[in-house]
Design a protein around this motif. Structure first.
Motif, short mmCIF file in Angstrom:
data_model
loop_
_atom_site.label_atom_id
_atom_site.label_comp_id
_atom_site.label_asym_id
_atom_site.label_seq_id
_atom_site.Cartn_x
_atom_site.Cartn_y
_atom_site.Cartn_z
N TYR A 64 -1.20 13.02 -0.81
CA TYR A 64 -1.07 11.86 0.07
C TYR A 64 -2.07 11.92 1.20
CZ TYR A 64 1.43 14.93 3.37
OH TYR A 64 1.77 15.94 4.25
N HIS A 99 0.82 -1.22 0.00
CA HIS A 99 0.00 0.00 0.00
C HIS A 99 0.85 1.27 0.00
CE1 HIS A 99 -2.92 -2.86 2.22
NE2 HIS A 99 -3.08 -2.97 0.93
N ASN A 100 2.18 1.08 -0.01
CA ASN A 100 3.11 2.21 -0.15
C ASN A 100 3.07 3.22 1.01
OD1 ASN A 100 4.37 3.38 -3.28
ND2 ASN A 100 4.97 4.14 -1.29
N GLY A 101 2.58 2.81 2.18
CA GLY A 101 2.59 3.72 3.34
C GLY A 101 4.02 3.94 3.81
N TYR A 108 0.62 8.01 3.10
CA TYR A 108 0.35 7.18 1.92
C TYR A 108 0.27 8.04 0.66
CZ TYR A 108 -1.29 3.34 4.93
OH TYR A 108 -1.39 2.32 5.84
#
Ligand SMILES: Cc1cc2nc3c(=O)[nH]c(=O)nc-3n(C[C@H](O)[C@H](O)[C@H](O)COP(=O)(O)OP(=O)(O)OC[C@H]3O[C@@H](n4cnc5c(N)ncnc54)[C@H](O)[C@@H]3O)c2cc1C
Length: 462
Positions: A252, A68-70, A139
């Motif tokens: 984000y 999820h690219n957090g 994110y």
């Protein structure tokens, strides 16, 4: 003359290292999976399964195909090992570069992170109960899997990697693609096959240089995570709580982590508050929610064919998370992420493939239960109702997919890598990926893995 670098594994760390090193070196990448397809190797779980969803995969991009690219740093203050603390402190100066390579579009990540933390601290002060502080997980809204630069000599679907050595140096790496055997000369080898894949390759290197390979693969740590209950916030706090728990920041999203320290101070966990509609504390519904959240594509659609989809809390999650719509109301789900230290859990391999022995120990459960009680006490001051379950069993917890710790770092005789991530036993092999993360408090590991990759690339160039 340009150095010949062989990188093994095209996941988060491997891709970033290749793309950085190829600016100055000849880089060959060897990846076990296909370039644009992902596969899920069978895992034999000796005790607890990681989760009902897939927590890693093989193929170009590695687990960034699923993630999820957090982005959040591991704070050195939460780390006990002095050696790893030093490594983290050095990696900090690479956060911005790593984040920029991980789809971060705004001001430098660290500037934005500091700004968001101070805004969140102001909101936390208004609420006034979070005694262990707060943190923020950011994110980027747009992301995809990582891709390797075209200048990298990349080979996919490789098998049977074998290392040749002279003294304590690997001189070449051979491998098969289909039935054909290839070989590449190496000045430096970087193993980036992930916490589950790297131990096998490290064992092969140790065998090539005639060293014993004790402890390779032990120390597997993850973040046990689970929904443990709900809180209904008092009316007077709800407006600030809505802003506090999650904020849209343009490019984000920011999710606030409520930090919770264990009594002994050794463990740091965190809780996220997510909108819910009922105060029901229902484990099967929590499990379904997690299944839906962590699956993607066809798997997610398959999971949607369930009566559980119509539970009000699931509908709330779908609206708020998937469609980014704010849910009215004062009830929040509590998602708790616990820290695990390197212990006896391990990965190993035999003829049937990968074996994982992942445990949540009784001692850890005792610590986690006290941490839940501490959070309940914090929330009691601002809530009409708080119902998190304090006597959770390990059934309430599953893997957050932050597999770490299977390669030990330090100065002890049986530690495998030094602070430069170089194998102690070998002159020219480095390991860089989740396996070298020694402690991770509650923090997702991606930003740290990326920063370690940038730091290693710079050292290898030098
Ligand atoms: C659903 C989900 C959501 C996530 N969300 C987040 C998040 O929001 N933030 C975050 O920080 N983290 C998140 N993660 C975790 C994150 O994706 C991983 O921590 C990260 O990708 C690990 O990077 P790595 O380089 O260690 O390993 P990987 O990315 O797994 O790469 C390892 C690579 O090595 C290859 N390989 C393995 N064995 C061999 C071999 N023998 N030979 C050649 N190649 C080999 C594999 O095919 C793979 O390409 C999430 C994970 C999942 C599953």
């Amino acid at each position: 003359m340009k150095k010949n670098i062989v990188v093994i594994g095209a996941g988060l760390a491997g891709t970033l290292i290749c793309n950085e090193l190829v600016k100055e070196c000849h880089v060959t990448l060897l990846e076990v999976g296909g370039k644009n397809v992902i596969g899920y190797p069978k895992i034999n779980f000796i005790q607890k399964r990681f989760a009902n969803v897939k927590t890693f995969c093989v193929g170009g991009g590695g687990t960034t195909n699923l993630w999820h690219n957090g982005l959040i740093p591991i704070l050195p203050q939460d780390v006990i090992s002095n050696d790893f603390k030093e490594v983290l402190a050095e990696a900090e100066s690479f956060h911005d570069k790593a984040a920029a390579n991980l789809f971060w579009l705004d001001n430098p990540y660290s500037t934005e992170y500091e700004k968001v933390i101070s805004e969140t601290n102001l909101l936390a002060e208004k609420i006034g109960v979070f005694s262990d502080g707060v943190d923020c997980l950011l994110y980027p809204k747009k992301f995809s899997k990582l891709d390797v630069a075209t200048a990298v000599n990349a080979h996919y679907s490789v098998s049977d990697i074998v290392f040749s050595s002279v003294d304590k140096k690997i001189t070449s790496v051979s491998y098969y693609i289909g039935k054909k055997r290839y070989s590449v000369d190496a000045d430096v080898v970087i193993i980036s096959a992930g916490a589950l894949g790297s131990p096998l390759l490290v064992k092969k290197v140790m065998s090539a240089i005639n060293c014993s390979a004790v402890n390779v693969g032990t120390g597997l740590a993850d973040h046990p995570l689970g929904f443990i209950g709900k809180v209904k916030v008092k009316k007077s706090f709800n407006r600030v709580m809505k802003q506090f728990s999650a904020r849209d920041q343009g490019n984000y999203e920011c999710r606030t982590a409520i930090r919770v320290k264990s009594q002994c101070g050794k463990y740091t966990g965190c809780a996220f508050l997510r909108p819910a509609l009922t105060m029901e504390n229902n484990l099967p519904i929590y499990k379904f929610k997690s299944l839906l959240g962590a699956s993607s594509g066809a798997d997610r659609i398959k999971n949607m064919f369930s009566w559980k989809l119509f539970h009000p809390d699931i509908l709330a999650e779908i609206y708020s998370h998937l469609f980014r719509i704010n849910i009215p109301g004062r009830i929040y789900n509590i998602l708790f992420l616990f820290e695990q230290k390197r212990g006896k859990s391990y990965v190993t391999y035999d003829g049937s493939g990968l074996k994982v022995d992942w445990r949540i120990t009784e001692d850890e459960l005792k610590i986690y239960k006290r941490m839940i009680q501490k959070l309940n006490n914090m929330l009691a001051g601002i809530a009409d109702e708080v119902n998190p379950k304090t006597d959770i069993t390990e059934d309430w917890l599953w893997s957050a997919a932050h597999h770490s710790g299977t390669i030990s770092l330090g100065k002890k005789e049986d530690d495998l890598v030094d602070k430069d991530l170089k194998l102690n036993a070998c002159d020219n092999v480095f390991v860089c990926d989740g396996s070298v993360i020694q402690e991770h408090s509650y923090a997702n590991t991606g930003l740290t893995i990326g920063s370690l990759a940038m730091r290693l690339a710079e050292r290898v160039c030098r």
